[in-house]
Motif scaffolding. Structure first.
Motif, PDB file in Angstrom:
ATOM      1  N   SER A   1       0.832  -1.194   0.000  1.00 29.71           N
ATOM      2  CA  SER A   1       0.000   0.000   0.000  1.00 29.71           C
ATOM      3  C   SER A   1       0.868   1.245   0.000  1.00 29.71           C
ATOM      4  CB  SER A   1      -0.899   0.000   1.238  1.00 29.71           C
ATOM      5  OG  SER A   1      -0.128   0.189   2.401  1.00 29.71           O
ATOM      6  N   ALA A   2       0.343   2.340  -0.496  1.00 26.91           N
ATOM      7  CA  ALA A   2       1.101   3.583  -0.585  1.00 26.91           C
ATOM      8  C   ALA A   2       1.570   4.050   0.782  1.00 26.91           C
ATOM      9  CB  ALA A   2       0.240   4.663  -1.254  1.00 26.91           C
ATOM     10  N   LEU A   3       0.758   3.772   1.820  1.00 26.44           N
ATOM     11  CA  LEU A   3       1.127   4.203   3.167  1.00 26.44           C
ATOM     12  C   LEU A   3       2.352   3.458   3.666  1.00 26.44           C
ATOM     13  CD1 LEU A   3       0.450   5.868   5.682  1.00 26.44           C
ATOM     14  CD2 LEU A   3      -1.030   3.974   6.432  1.00 26.44           C
ATOM     15  N   ALA A   4       2.428   2.145   3.365  1.00 29.82           N
ATOM     16  CA  ALA A   4       3.490   1.308   3.912  1.00 29.82           C
ATOM     17  C   ALA A   4       4.732   1.277   3.027  1.00 29.82           C
ATOM     18  CB  ALA A   4       2.968  -0.111   4.111  1.00 29.82           C
ATOM     19  N   GLN A   5       4.628   1.683   1.808  1.00 29.90           N
ATOM     20  CA  GLN A   5       5.697   1.511   0.844  1.00 29.90           C
ATOM     21  C   GLN A   5       6.659   2.696   0.841  1.00 29.90           C
ATOM     22  OE1 GLN A   5       4.317   0.845  -3.100  1.00 29.90           O
ATOM     23  NE2 GLN A   5       6.324   0.374  -3.925  1.00 29.90           N
ATOM     24  N   PRO A   6       7.907   2.476   1.230  1.00 36.69           N
ATOM     25  CA  PRO A   6       8.883   3.565   1.138  1.00 36.69           C
ATOM     26  C   PRO A   6       9.074   3.981  -0.318  1.00 36.69           C
ATOM     27  CG  PRO A   6       9.712   1.731   2.466  1.00 36.69           C
ATOM     28  CD  PRO A   6       8.490   1.248   1.776  1.00 36.69           C
TER      29      PRO A   6
END
Length: 373
Positions: free
Chosen positions: A16-21
């Motif tokens: 997910s965009a939140l978790a992905q550096p």
């Protein structure tokens, strides 16, 4: 140990965009023929980590000066020349490097030079070079505080024993160290690992304030510890033939990441003593590290292969045995990667070097949450 296999489809699910550096790529250097190892070292003492770029196809050991920003040029410097077939360099202290050179995979063809480089009195002058040993296939050099006294030694893990030959490399390989207090003379730790010994990792494994040595070989993964009685012990962690290893954590839980087998295709992780395969699509896997890239207190695994996908991947544990894979660079056949904060923004960046593309790249970490490590 138990084995849990995730399907490749699960391993490659989008994060997910939140978790992905997110990373921004910066090319630090090109023309690095045989690019093999990248090492952090504050050469000029300005408080910033510079990058040593060791290339097996060059005879000069280079370093690139960190200007404090990725938007500026990283000036190239040379420690010393005349070092052919370099394979590894270790930082012993602020004024001393040790380099393994004259390397070949086949023991009968490998001189195995080990040389000490010392800082010159005049800034900018070449570092002095003095050969201290010749040990066939000298390959992995790592600094370790094996006595816990703040005075590190340099560990040398040759690739194979002197009688080893392809395809089975049937010989035991020595594990040795060089102690400045003993004039940097070679001291034998043991000759217990059999076949190819490719990976080495230094960590205080048993929390006794002394560095231990983990080795990854065709014999498996082993922990070598120096006791207070001055005697070494060798403990098997896994019998699975392994190539490279790294120790990390998921919260308070320790993990061990590995590439299997030698130059292999599998990325594995050990959690609570259980081995789990999280990817089987690497080709010529050659580097694995752990780092908390998104600041959540749980390390990601970073791995890369020099053939096949030729990509740098980040593996994130989302829950239990669930891991997802993110491609950082789809065209970087990295031989080695490191994770560190290079621009003082409290985020761990990645730096990787490759022979196939003959370059050194930095991947600036743009994660919103700073890493407080």
């Amino acid at each position: 140990m138990g084995i849990s296999r995730l399907s490749i489809a699960c391993a490659t699910l989008a994060i997910s965009a939140l978790a992905q550096p997110q990373f921004k790529e910066h090319v630090i250097a090109t023309g690095l023929k045989g690019g093999y190892q990248v090492v952090p070292f504050d050469v000029n003492g300005d408080g910033r980590a510079d990058l040593i770029a060791l290339s097996s196809g060059l005879t000069e050991l280079e370093w690139y000066e960190n200007p404090g920003s990725f938007d500026k040029t990283w000036p190239r410097h040379v420690f010393a020349g005349g070092l052919s077939r370099m394979i590894n360099v270790g930082v012993l202290d602020k004024d001393t490097l040790i380099v393994a050179h004259g390397f070949e995979n086949v023991a009968a063809k490998s001189v195995g030079n080990v040389s000490v480089l010392r800082r010159p009195a005049t800034a900018g002058a070449p570092w002095s070079v003095q050969e201290i040993d010749r040990l066939t296939t000298s390959h992995r050099l790592r600094s370790a505080d094996i006595r816990g006294n703040g005075k590190p030694v340099m560990v040398n893990a040759p690739l194979t024993g002197a009688k080893a030959a392809p395809p089975d490399y049937n010989d035991n390989a020595p594990l040795v160290w060089y102690d400045p207090a003993n004039g940097l003379r070679r001291e034998l730790l043991n000759e217990a690992n059999h076949g190819v010994v490719h990976g080495i990792f230094i960590v205080d494994w048993n929390k006794d304030k002394r560095d231990d040595i983990l080795t990854a070989s065709q014999s498996g993964i082993h922990i070598h510890s120096l006791g207070k009685n001055g005697k070494w012990t060798r403990t098997e962690f896994s019998a699975e033939p392994s190539s490279d290893i790294a120790v990390g954590k998921l919260g308070r839980e320790r993990i061990v990441a590995a590439i299997e087998p030698w130059h292999g295709n599998r990325v594995t992780v050990y959690i609570s003593g259980r081995r789990q395969i999280i990817d089987e699509t690497l080709a010529d896997g050659h580097t694995v590290i752990t780092a908390d890239l998104d600041g959540d207190g749980r390390d990601e695994i970073i791995a890369a292969g020099r053939q096949g996908p030729k990509s740098v991947f980040v593996y994130k544990n989302t829950s239990g045995t669930a891991w997802t894979r993110q491609t950082v660079d789809p065209a970087m056949p990295a031989a080695a990667c490191i994770a560190l904060d290079l621009n003082s923004d409290r985020r761990l960046d990645l730096a990787c070097i490759a022979a196939g593309t003959a370059n050194l790249k930095v991947y600036e970490n743009l994660v919103t949450k700073p890493v407080s490590r």
